[in-house]
Motif scaffolding. Structure first.
Motif, short mmCIF file in Angstrom:
data_model
loop_
_atom_site.label_atom_id
_atom_site.label_comp_id
_atom_site.label_asym_id
_atom_site.label_seq_id
_atom_site.Cartn_x
_atom_site.Cartn_y
_atom_site.Cartn_z
N ALA A 1 -4.76 6.57 -3.09
CA ALA A 1 -4.77 6.33 -4.53
C ALA A 1 -5.09 4.88 -4.85
O ALA A 1 -6.16 4.57 -5.38
CB ALA A 1 -3.41 6.73 -5.13
N ASN A 2 -4.19 3.98 -4.53
CA ASN A 2 -4.30 2.56 -4.91
C ASN A 2 -5.03 1.77 -3.83
O ASN A 2 -4.46 0.87 -3.21
CB ASN A 2 -2.92 1.98 -5.17
N ARG A 3 -6.29 2.04 -3.61
CA ARG A 3 -7.04 1.42 -2.51
C ARG A 3 -7.10 -0.09 -2.64
O ARG A 3 -7.05 -0.82 -1.64
CB ARG A 3 -8.47 1.98 -2.46
N ASN A 4 -7.24 -0.59 -3.84
CA ASN A 4 -7.42 -2.04 -4.06
C ASN A 4 -6.12 -2.78 -4.36
O ASN A 4 -6.10 -4.01 -4.36
CB ASN A 4 -8.38 -2.27 -5.23
N ARG A 5 -5.03 -2.04 -4.60
CA ARG A 5 -3.81 -2.70 -5.06
C ARG A 5 -2.59 -2.15 -4.31
O ARG A 5 -1.87 -1.29 -4.83
CB ARG A 5 -3.65 -2.52 -6.57
N PRO A 6 -2.36 -2.63 -3.10
CA PRO A 6 -1.20 -2.16 -2.33
C PRO A 6 0.10 -2.71 -2.90
O PRO A 6 0.12 -3.67 -3.67
CB PRO A 6 -1.47 -2.72 -0.93
N VAL A 7 1.21 -2.08 -2.51
CA VAL A 7 2.53 -2.58 -2.85
C VAL A 7 3.18 -3.09 -1.57
O VAL A 7 2.86 -2.63 -0.47
CB VAL A 7 3.40 -1.50 -3.52
N SER A 8 4.10 -4.02 -1.71
CA SER A 8 4.71 -4.63 -0.53
C SER A 8 6.08 -4.05 -0.21
O SER A 8 6.54 -4.12 0.94
CB SER A 8 4.83 -6.16 -0.72
N ASP A 9 6.75 -3.49 -1.21
CA ASP A 9 8.10 -2.96 -1.00
C ASP A 9 8.12 -1.47 -1.32
O ASP A 9 8.17 -1.08 -2.49
CB ASP A 9 9.10 -3.69 -1.89
N PRO A 10 8.09 -0.61 -0.29
CA PRO A 10 8.03 0.84 -0.54
C PRO A 10 9.33 1.41 -1.10
O PRO A 10 9.32 2.48 -1.70
CB PRO A 10 7.72 1.41 0.83
#
Length: 360
Positions: free
Chosen positions: A74-83
């Motif tokens: 989904a978010n290919r360009n905008r990862p998250v750091s805290d799952p």
């Protein structure tokens, strides 16, 4: 009697928001290691982290394979750091959003419903994640099959001759699902012709009128073939394919190297088996070997450093051949010498200069 009534009252005030196996309802969310699992147990959807990057993405992958194999991100360009504090949430208006720990929205499907709380999200057993009306299950408002990333799955429509043309885009590298430089699309003068691109430069076309003159791997038997179809409707043209027994899992993927491959899962060996690879000649992919290098399809390894002739001989003596992974060390800023390289094809964007002769 009174304690029992009190218990019922407390349950009605604080309803459970646990996610069902394959479905997410309005107000529910996915975070941490919570996932959706398709009803047949083939696919799983949730947060994942490629390699040791520390970046997390919402994706769909095959469930239960020895190595996690992603088919959609989904978010290919905008990862998250805290799952744990980030969440994929289905809003009451029918929009699916990815929220960071600070509740900032960084990705959404952009889909909304006119009637609040009327839409649910379901992960199907073909790998498609859909939004459908709770009271009318045939009414699909949004689906991941309309937003393919680097992988084309059986049953997904590869659209062409339409405003919503399907384009596969490779990962940037094996640990980064951000869009890479290679893409694949279909359609040329109304025909299902597959084309591969390095940015805007095409480096391979499938010239068969059906779009499928792919050369199968030598070890593949006739019964291992995949059924392709091409069809049209009022919305445009599209192609689909289906797997043939005994291979129930199949995928077509555009790899970060620019290779387009179809693979099937072999249960007896527990590995992916390659049906075909295009281009058949890896040297057709520019720049497969990197800058200041040459690609020789008749040699192993494929890649050598294309330096001046004396420097080239010194490097071979010192390092042996430049392996595929080492050609990034090739450099052209030394004293140049000219030498003959027969049967060589230059890239489409090469620069030429006039010389007197090829003598050093």
């Amino acid at each position: 009697m009174f304690p029992f009534m009190l218990l019922l009252f407390s349950v009605s005030l604080y309803p459970s928001f646990s996610i069902s196996t394959d479905t997410i309802f309005p107000g529910e969310s996915i975070s941490g290691n919570r996932t959706l699992i398709s009803q047949g147990g083939t696919f799983e959807m949730g947060l994942f982290s490629p390699g040791n990057t520390g970046n997390h993405y919402i994706g769909i992958w095959y469930k239960g394979l020895p190595q996690k194999t992603l088919v959609w991100v989904a978010n290919r360009n905008r990862p998250v750091s805290d799952p744990l504090s980030s969440e994929l949430k289905l809003l009451h208006d029918g929009n699916l959003v990815l929220l960071t720990s600070s509740k900032r929205q960084i990705w959404s499907t952009g889909s909304t419903s006119l009637v609040p709380n009327s839409t649910s999200g379901v992960l199907l057993n073909n790998g498609n994640f859909i939004f459908r009306n709770i009271s009318n299950l045939s009414n699909v408002a949004w689906q991941s099959f309309d937003h393919l990333t680097d992988t084309w799955l059986p049953g997904a429509k590869f659209k062409f001759n339409t405003s919503e043309k399907t384009v596969l885009v490779s990962w940037r590298n094996l640990n980064d699902p951000a869009p890479g430089i290679f893409s694949a699309s279909m359609g040329s003068e109304g025909r299902a012709v597959f084309s591969l691109f390095n940015r805007s430069k095409a480096y391979w076309h499938c010239h068969d009128s059906t779009g499928y003159d792919f050369e199968l791997h030598p070890s593949v038997k006739t019964e291992d073939m995949i059924n392709f179809t091409v069809d049209s409707n009022e919305n445009g043209s599209y192609s689909q394919y289906s797997s043939v027994a005994p291979f129930s899992l199949s995928r077509i993927v555009l790899e970060p190297t620019g290779l387009l491959r179809q693979l099937v899962w072999a249960k007896h060996t527990q590995e992916w088996k390659v049906l075909w690879t295009q281009p058949a000649q890896k040297c057709e992919i520019y720049p497969f070997c990197g800058a200041s290098s040459n690609c020789n399809q008749r040699d192993a390894p494929l890649c050598d450093c294309a330096l001046g002739y004396l420097d080239y001989l010194k490097m071979k003596d010192r390092l042996g051949r430049c392996e595929r992974r080492n050609t990034s060390n090739c450099s052209g800023d030394r004293k140049d010498h000219f030498f003959l390289m027969p049967n060589t094809h230059l890239p489409n964007n090469y620069d030429s200069v006039m010389v007197e002769n090829t003598e050093a």
